[in-house]
Motif scaffolding. Structure first.
Motif, PDB file in Angstrom:
ATOM      1  N   THR A 291       0.878  -1.360  -0.116  1.00 10.78           N
ATOM      2  CA  THR A 291      -0.047  -0.213   0.067  1.00 10.78           C
ATOM      3  C   THR A 291       0.714   1.148  -0.005  1.00 10.78           C
ATOM      4  OG1 THR A 291      -1.974  -1.255   1.372  1.00 10.78           O
ATOM      5  CG2 THR A 291      -1.635   1.284   1.304  1.00 10.78           C
ATOM      6  N   ASP A 293       0.811   5.818  -1.524  1.00 12.54           N
ATOM      7  CA  ASP A 293       0.215   6.857  -2.003  1.00 12.54           C
ATOM      8  C   ASP A 293       0.838   7.319  -3.225  1.00 12.54           C
ATOM      9  OD1 ASP A 293      -1.391   7.058   0.217  1.00 12.54           O
ATOM     10  OD2 ASP A 293      -0.174   8.357   1.152  1.00 12.54           O
ATOM     11  N   ARG A 298      -4.680   6.600  -2.305  1.00 12.10           N
ATOM     12  CA  ARG A 298      -4.098   5.612  -1.744  1.00 12.10           C
ATOM     13  C   ARG A 298      -4.385   4.217  -2.309  1.00 12.10           C
ATOM     14  NH1 ARG A 298      -2.352   4.194   3.569  1.00 12.10           N
ATOM     15  NH2 ARG A 298      -1.431   6.131   3.529  1.00 12.10           N
ATOM     16  N   ARG A 364       7.701  10.583  -3.241  1.00 16.59           N
ATOM     17  CA  ARG A 364       6.310  11.021  -4.088  1.00 16.59           C
ATOM     18  C   ARG A 364       7.139  11.771  -5.237  1.00 16.59           C
ATOM     19  NH1 ARG A 364       3.921  15.585  -0.499  1.00 16.59           N
ATOM     20  NH2 ARG A 364       3.005  16.163  -2.629  1.00 16.59           N
TER      21      ARG A 364
END
Length: 447
Positions: A291, A293, A298, A364
């Motif tokens: 999992t 982002d 998500r 990110r």
């Protein structure tokens, strides 16, 4: 949780013009959940920064065998098609890629230019003898299939069948036809490999057979799968690149005249055609191994993620006026194919054929910067049509060279070329969600 959008990806409208639907998704956010016709959900990545990050993220696996191990389905794809190099992760991916890479380095591809030009001229001669013609059937398809068939040693009489099976692999509306084509192509390549073993030559397939038999660097199943991948990937993308580029050129008299007057602009034109109307609308299957982002979404472990180069290439956060064809976006590509365009140089693949298989860190997405270090839209190059990261297309130098020669030959030989359709809305497009290109392109060649 973000709302789920009902599936627009398998519609005829999406095959004809995917960009309004992709723009609508991107307007909701760069990563959106879409419900498929089977009732499952898939994440679609449409933002440029998020797409580039996802293509190199080690948390997104391409190992389809691993994903479907406990998810049996009704499809009956041949393993040679369902378990290609595109469906592997490191370290197997790097090992297989290195075996194929030597034939597709910029230096190796540059040596093919005289033969590619000769094939293009022969096809132009045949077109001239016909009068009104279909550019897809008579040029955009046979040019790359002839080139890759000669590289692999596919005999001339077999190429029409190989081309048909490859075409059917992308028949979105007929899963049964896809499955049958996968077995037909796999069986053919198995027979071709057996025949080639008896009479090895200097073609790419003979080199792969030697790697299998002498050094034991790949299994027999991997050998067949790699041969299937090379013949399919070696022409489908280029066919659509040429077709889409000619659609753009036939709608822009000034651009055609500009390229005829200055062929030095053709490399930039190839890059802009790749960006403006990507042959790849949606990249192949990925799934999350954990999992994480991405783009404010998500994504849970086990969920499927489809990255859209077509959408990313028209992200207004990356490109000014993204729906317009502008050659000046690609100033760095106004050199020959012997220099790597920006996005190829940023991949993890080295120019000597080594593949580090080192994915980008799973941070990110960072704000993209220009080669001079100045952030902002419209940096030179930067499209994602050939991917990014470990799976960056190894055939990119060949596709660029074939496209440059194709446009040069067509524009030079047929200065009065014009469309032979009543309206552009009447043009038929391939019905496939992964790729985008015209099914046919009727033209009048003379003045």
């Amino acid at each position: 949780m973000r709302p789920t959008v009902n599936n627009p990806l398998d519609s005829a409208e999406f095959s004809r013009d995917p960009y309004p639907l992709l723009a609508a998704l991107r307007a909701r956010g760069p990563v959106q959940r879409v419900r498929t016709d089977s009732g499952r959900t898939t994440w679609v990545v449409t933002g440029w920064a998020e797409a580039r990050a996802a293509l190199a993220d080690a948390r997104l696996s391409k190992d389809t065998a691993r994903y479907f191990a406990d998810r049996p389905g009704s499809r009956r794809l041949a393993p040679a098609v369902s378990r290609t190099m595109l469906a592997t992760d490191p370290p197997d991916h790097g090992r297989l890629r290195r075996l194929a890479m030597k034939a597709f380095t910029p230096a190796a591809v540059a040596r093919l230019e005289p033969r590619i030009r000769a094939i293009a001229e022969e096809l132009a001669d045949a077109l001239a003898a016909r009068g009104p013609a279909d550019l897809v059937e008579g040029f955009a398809e046979p040019l790359p299939i002839t080139v890759i068939s000669e590289l692999l040693g596919v005999p001339g009489p077999d190429r029409a069948a190989v081309r048909r099976w490859s075409h059917d692999l992308f028949a979105a509306a007929d899963p049964g036809a896809v499955d049958r084509a996968s077995h037909a192509l796999s069986d053919y390549m198995t027979r071709l490999i057996a025949a080639r073993r008896e009479h090895l030559g200097d073609d790419v397939l003979s080199g792969l057979i030697a790697a299998r038999d002498e050094a034991d660097r790949l299994s027999e199943a991997e050998l067949v799968s790699l041969a299937v991948l090379l013949v399919v990937a070696g022409h489908e993308t280029t066919t659509h690149l040429i077709g889409n580029g000619m659609v753009a050129l036939l709608q822009d008299d000034a651009l055609r005249s500009r390229l005829r007057a200055d062929p030095g602009l053709l490399p930039a034109a190839v890059e802009e055609f790749l960006r403006h109307d990507s042959p790849i609308t949606l990249a192949t299957f990925r799934f999350a191994t954990e999992t994480f982002d991405l783009g404010g979404a998500r994504i849970s472990a086990g969920e499927v993620v489809l990255v859209s180069p077509g959408a990313a290439n028209r992200d207004p956060a990356r490109f000014v006026a993204p729906d317009e064809v502008r050659l000046d976006r690609h100033r760095r590509t106004e050199r020959t194919e012997r220099t790597e365009p920006a996005e190829a140089a940023e991949s993890t693949e080295s120019t000597d054929g080594r593949d580090t298989d080192a994915p980008a860190p799973p941070d990110r997405p960072r704000r993209p910067r220009s080669p001079e270090g100045v952030p902002g839209p419209d940096r030179p190059g930067g499209h994602l049509s050939f991917g990014h990261g470990p799976h960056h297309c190894l055939g990119a130098p060949l596709a660029r060279l074939e496209a440059r020669i194709a446009f040069e030959v067509l524009l030079t030989r047929f200065p009065g070329i014009r469309p032979a359709v009543e309206s552009w809305d009447a043009l038929e497009w391939r019905h496939t969600r992964l790729m985008h290109g015209p099914a046919g392109l009727p033209v009048v060649l003379g003045p």
